[in-house]
Enzyme design. Structure first.
Site, PDB file in Angstrom:
ATOM      1  N   HIS A  65     -18.745  64.651   6.175  1.00 44.65           N
ATOM      2  CA  HIS A  65     -18.270  65.967   6.577  1.00 44.65           C
ATOM      3  C   HIS A  65     -16.778  65.923   6.816  1.00 44.65           C
ATOM      4  O   HIS A  65     -16.203  64.864   7.062  1.00 44.65           O
ATOM      5  CB  HIS A  65     -18.984  66.447   7.844  1.00 44.65           C
ATOM      6  CG  HIS A  65     -18.817  65.528   9.009  1.00 44.65           C
ATOM      7  ND1 HIS A  65     -19.580  64.399   9.183  1.00 44.65           N
ATOM      8  CD2 HIS A  65     -17.969  65.556  10.074  1.00 44.65           C
ATOM      9  CE1 HIS A  65     -19.228  63.778  10.289  1.00 44.65           C
ATOM     10  NE2 HIS A  65     -18.240  64.459  10.851  1.00 44.65           N
ATOM     11  N   CYS A 205     -16.001  63.459  18.621  1.00 43.57           N
ATOM     12  CA  CYS A 205     -15.674  62.645  17.448  1.00 43.57           C
ATOM     13  C   CYS A 205     -14.440  63.244  16.792  1.00 43.57           C
ATOM     14  O   CYS A 205     -14.033  64.353  17.127  1.00 43.57           O
ATOM     15  CB  CYS A 205     -16.855  62.587  16.470  1.00 43.57           C
ATOM     16  SG  CYS A 205     -17.204  64.139  15.619  1.00 43.57           S
TER      17      CYS A 205
END
Length: 687
Positions: A65, A205
């Site tokens: 992603h 993240c």
């Protein structure tokens, strides 16, 4: 969510053998639907995110992603691989692969939907259903959260009527318990009604789309199974909602599962803490809960156990050399704004008032509004004060990178002492490392619970400042000052071949990682010389800035001369690279290096080495630490300086064109590269 994934974005027979091929296969479906504008540019962004941390998860899941400027709308593509694709998960290849594409400016609503998918992936029933589905449309509907029509069951035989059940006899009334018995039972049950162990957690993240929310879901699920009260703050791309201060205050322990610094970390100070990478929150949440409970039982707190975001590196642990580099870069990154503001003001003072402006009296006592010399003196003196913070800020934020906020006080004190004893830039480096190490050593001491609250704000700053001051004044300060003096004398005497060799080395360093750690080391070396300027240090500063301008200018020239060798996105980036290179922003060449590092980086290094060598050979000097072509009037030998830059740009541009022309995979008879118009028609790329 239904607009993010359709049947056309589902491949139930994904045949790719590598993660790069899998991402390309799914991304091509996005390109076909107009969700991605540039395939190679988007895949470069996916690869850059993958390089930060593998996106494979336990349970056969891969979630490549990224956020990218090449994405027009939030999109999700799904592939199912029979053979499996290795995305770096500990338990082996992934058979369920989700490619998540978010625009660079995706709004909160879209990112929240993507985060809900990340949470779904932690549900085994959901992933099991995806492994069994046999229709792309059903898979898309399932992922989008829509109801999938159930298949009509086979007709069943009519069941035989069951015999009527006999009525059960009424239960006899239970006699009321005596008051004394009820009281005893209530006392016996009190221990089971004790408040559960309470944990607050933060997950984050680098992208903030998937791992952040998957770690939160895994921790919450493990908390329910362990019987603990656990609440999570997700610091993702959609922003974050702060935990209730009452929940933080009442927490018995804290879990940080993150790969970027925790925002407002001071809220959790003084509590037992486990600090790990975000993948640990996904893969072993039960262990983290057990670990924080153990630390609470032993009375350990943040001050004794938790590493700082710069100190930790997720999983697996980074070596000391990597952590040292991060600590030093922490100091340099905070120092640069002081260097830029102070250095440019000093340079403007020299430009307006001449090189004798440093002898002007204080503008606080002598200032004439109508005289240019007074304004020049004002800028020079403001710049000098700003530049005076260079070494203390460097030392303070190196210590901050090592030990968080308690390291700031001894770091700044050590940096100021380095200035006082003329230890300069090297003294600042040593003071910062010494301050951070001293704070970490003090933190290891066991202290009574009553003192834990004042440790970060009173005890640690006091003791560490005393220790750092003693060592800097009486032990290591004078030897470092002697080394700094020797380095200054060496730079002052640079000439001939030695100067050219140093120019080559600095040019290679500036262009190797294009704004990365090696580039920053060379820049910091040059800026450190400006703290005690002499002829040699001014030459070094000129060579460093000239070499740093070469890569983006060279890529801009190459895209203008041989556009057919570059993608449409690279040609657009080339237009911006003219301005970035002229402004001494080396990072302007990063998009080209990310897409084709084996050709771009060597070409950039060759041009940087040529420019660095010529700048030193021409004895060009520079008093400003930044500014690019906009500070040319402040450069000694400006015409030769521009010649050095042009020579390096021509070398880099020519070399990258040569490498792309001779190694380009374009077999005879192959079609020329094509692009698609907005209407979808393929058109050849013009040279």
């Amino acid at each position: 969510m239904s607009t993010m994934i359709t049947a056309d974005l589902v491949d139930l027979d994904l045949s790719a053998g590598t993660k790069e091929a899998a991402a390309r296969s799914l991304a091509e479906r996005m390109v076909t639907l107009g969700r991605v504008t540039d395939l190679d540019g988007f895949l470069a962004d996916v690869a850059a995110r993958e390089a930060q941390m593998p996106t494979g998860l336990d349970g056969g899941i891969g979630i490549p992603h990224c956020r990218s400027a090449h994405v027009t709308a939030p999109t999700l593509a799904f592939g199912r691989s029979a053979a499996g694709v290795d995305f770096g998960a500990p338990d082996g290849p992934a058979d369920l692969i989700f490619l998540i594409a978010a625009p660079a400016g995706a709004d909160d609503a879209h990112l929240t939907i993507l985060s809900s998918l990340a949470r779904q992936l932690m549900d085994e029933r959901f992933t099991g259903a995806l492994r069994a589905v046999d229709s792309p449309a059903e898979a898309a509907a399932m992922i989008a959260g829509e109801e999938v029509p159930a298949k009509a069951p086979a007709p069943e035989a009519e069941p035989e009527p069951e015999p009527e059940a006999e009525p059960e006899p009424e239960a006899e009334p239970v006699p009321e318990a005596e008051p004394e018995l009820e009281q005893a039972q209530g006392q016996a049950q009190e221990p089971s009604k004790a408040a559960p162990f309470r944990i607050v957690a933060v997950t984050s993240c680098p992208t903030g789309i998937a791992h952040t929310y998957m770690a939160a879901e895994a921790l919450e699920k493990a908390g329910r199974e362990a019987g603990v009260a656990l609440v999570v703050e997700t610091q993702g791309s959609a922003g974050f909602t702060r935990l209730d201060p009452a929940a933080v205050a009442a927490a018995d322990g804290v879990i940080f599962a993150h790969d970027v610094p925790v925002r407002e970390k001071e809220r959790f100070a003084g509590k037992p803490t486990v600090d790990v990478g975000v993948k640990a929150g996904i893969n072993r949440p039960a262990e983290l809960i057990a670990e924080v409970r153990g630390r609470a039982e032993r009375g350990e707190t943040t001050a004794a156990t938790a590493p700082t975001p710069v100190d930790k590196a997720g999983e697996p642990e980074e070596g000391y050399g990597t952590r040292l580099r991060k600590w030093l870069m922490s100091g340099v990154s905070y120092m640069v704004p002081f260097v830029a503001a102070g250095g440019l003001l000093i340079a403007l003072g020299f430009a307006l008032g001449g090189y004798d402006i440093d002898k002007a009296p204080s503008v606080a006592e002598h200032f004439a509004w109508g005289q240019i010399d007074s304004w020049a003196a004002l800028m020079f003196q403001i710049g000098g004060l700003a530049f005076g913070f260079l070494v203390p800020v460097l030392a303070g934020y190196i210590a901050y990178g090592m030990a968080d906020r308690p390291g700031l006080v001894p770091g700044f004190v050590g940096g100021s002492i380095a200035l006082t004893i003329d230890a300069g830039f090297l003294g600042g480096l040593a003071a910062g490392l010494l301050a951070g190490g001293t704070v970490l050593a003090i933190r290891k001491a066991r202290v009574p619970a009553a003192l834990r609250g004042i440790m970060p704000v009173v005890v640690i700053p006091l003791l560490s400042s005393i220790a750092v001051g003693f060592l800097m004044f009486l032990v290591i300060g004078k030897p470092i000052a002697s080394l700094q003096s020797a380095l200054t004398d060496w730079l002052s005497g640079l000439s001939g071949a030695n100067a050219v060799i140093l120019g080559v080395i600095l040019g290679l360093m500036m262009c190797f990682d294009l704004g990365g750690p090696l580039n920053k080391v060379a820049y910091a070396f040059a800026v450190g010389g400006l703290a005690t300027p002499n002829e040699g240090s001014l030459k070094v500063m000129a060579a460093v800035m000239a070499a740093g301008m070469v890569p983006p200018l060279a890529m801009a020239l190459a895209t203008a001369v041989r556009g057919r060798l570059f993608t449409r996105t690279e040609r657009e980036n080339g237009k911006a690279a003219w301005v970035l290179g002229a402004s001494f922003i080396t990072e302007g060449a990063i998009p080209f290096a990310a897409a084709d590092p084996l050709r771009v980086i060597p070409a950039a290094m060759a041009g940087g080495a040529v420019t660095g060598a010529l700048s030193m050979a021409f004895e060009c000097t520079l008093r400003a630490p930044h500014g690019g072509v906009f500070v040319i009037p402040l450069i000694g030998n400006p015409f030769l300086y521009l010649l050095a830059i042009v020579a390096g740009v021509l070398v880099s541009a020519g070399l990258v064109i040569l490498l792309k022309s001779t190694t380009r995979k374009n077999p005879a008879g192959a079609k020329a590269p094509e692009e698609r118009t907005e209407a979808g028609a393929a058109v050849p790329v013009a040279a």
